[in-house]
Enzyme design. Structure first.
Site, PDB file in Angstrom:
ATOM      1  N   GLU A  82       0.840  -1.202   0.000  1.00  0.00           N
ATOM      2  CA  GLU A  82       0.000   0.000   0.000  1.00  0.00           C
ATOM      3  C   GLU A  82       0.875   1.251   0.000  1.00  0.00           C
ATOM      4  OE1 GLU A  82      -3.296   0.531   0.025  1.00  0.00           O
ATOM      5  OE2 GLU A  82      -4.218  -1.413   0.497  1.00  0.00           O
TER       6      GLU A  82
ATOM      7  N   ASP B 100      -7.023   1.430  -8.036  1.00  0.00           N
ATOM      8  CA  ASP B 100      -5.680   1.726  -7.537  1.00  0.00           C
ATOM      9  C   ASP B 100      -4.631   0.753  -8.081  1.00  0.00           C
ATOM     10  OD1 ASP B 100      -7.287  -0.024  -5.809  1.00  0.00           O
ATOM     11  OD2 ASP B 100      -5.534  -0.135  -4.500  1.00  0.00           O
TER      12      ASP B 100
END
Length: 272
Positions: free
Chosen positions: A140, A188
């Site tokens: 992330e 994403d």
């Protein structure tokens, strides 16, 4: 006392006084890891089948090791700070996690052992792999999805990817994004993510259309499937492909331009 020893003692004192904001959840991590370790040490139980009973003894193989990850999935956090993401990943009610979190300033938080299964991919598919979490490492990046990625953050990411690639022998094609494995549902990392820069270092595929000549009746849906996309929702697959390889084009829908078809053809040839 020597100056060197004084510095060492000062550093030790500083470390001992440093706040430990995740002391409680780190304790939970250790408890859960120990529980899993105990489960691994348990002797497998024989399985009776109809009237055939298992033997009274156990033969445990001596040829085994830990399973290793074969994919790296890159995300952006869609949150506003690294601290916010660390808190999100240390609350049980969120049911979401990743192996690594990389902050804007380049700091890397290794939140979960690489051999353990993080909850980052969700409902996803890439090629024939339908349980992405069981075969991947999740990374992330602290980014809300509407801004470019910080240079130091990308630098740290490249160093981490190089480490993972060599440690687990991960193929270049297996460095992909959350939006690749979950079209429509996820976007994403965003259109700002530097995929070409990563590919130039050996992390992910990129295209070269300089010598591409499209074959007659080129099947874009089949080509997307060969690259890895789930084409059950072909429009979603095209939009995910476009977001990654042609982000300047905001066109919606499944119709590809000739230029995009050439990009896809180049990627397909690398994937075969």
């Amino acid at each position: 006392m020597s100056t060197r020893n004084g510095i060492i003692l000062a550093l030790l004192a500083l470390c001992s006084c440093a706040p430990q904001p995740y002391k409680a959840t780190n304790k939970v991590y250790r408890q859960q890891a120990k529980s899993l370790a105990r489960g691994l040490q348990d002797q497998p139980i024989g399985l009776p089948v109809d009237s055939v009973q298992p033997t009274a003894w156990w033969a445990g193989t001596v040829n085994f090791n830990l399973r290793k990850p074969n994919f790296v999935i890159i995300h952006h956090t869609a949150q506003n700070s690294c601290e916010q993401t660390l808190k999100t990943f240390t609350m049980t009610r969120t049911q979401v996690s990743a192996h690594y979190v990389i902050c804007r300033d380049g700091v890397v938080h290794h939140m979960l052992n690489d051999y353990l299964r993080a909850w980052h991919g969700g409902a996803a598919k890439w090629g024939n792999v339908t349980d992405i979490n069981s075969t991947s490492i999740g990374i992330e990046l602290d980014n809300n999805g509407t801004e470019p990625f910080a240079p130091m953050q990308v630098r740290s990411l490249l160093v981490l990817l190089d480490t993972l690639k060599h440690r687990y022998n991960i193929p270049a094609a297996n460095f992909i994004g959350h939006g690749d494995i979950a079209p429509r549902r996820k976007v994403d990392p965003s259109v700002y993510f530097p995929w070409q820069q990563l590919a130039e270092k050996g992390f992910g595929l990129w295209f070269d259309t300089s010598a591409v000549s499209l074959p007659a009746n080129f099947d874009t849906k089949m080509a997307l499937r060969i690259v890895g996309y789930n084409v059950q929702d072909s429009t979603g697959a095209v939009e995910a492909f476009r977001r990654k390889f042609n982000p300047a084009d905001s066109t919606k829908g499944a119709a590809m331009s000739e230029g995009e078809q050439k990009i896809l053809y180049s990627l397909m040839k690398q994937s075969q």
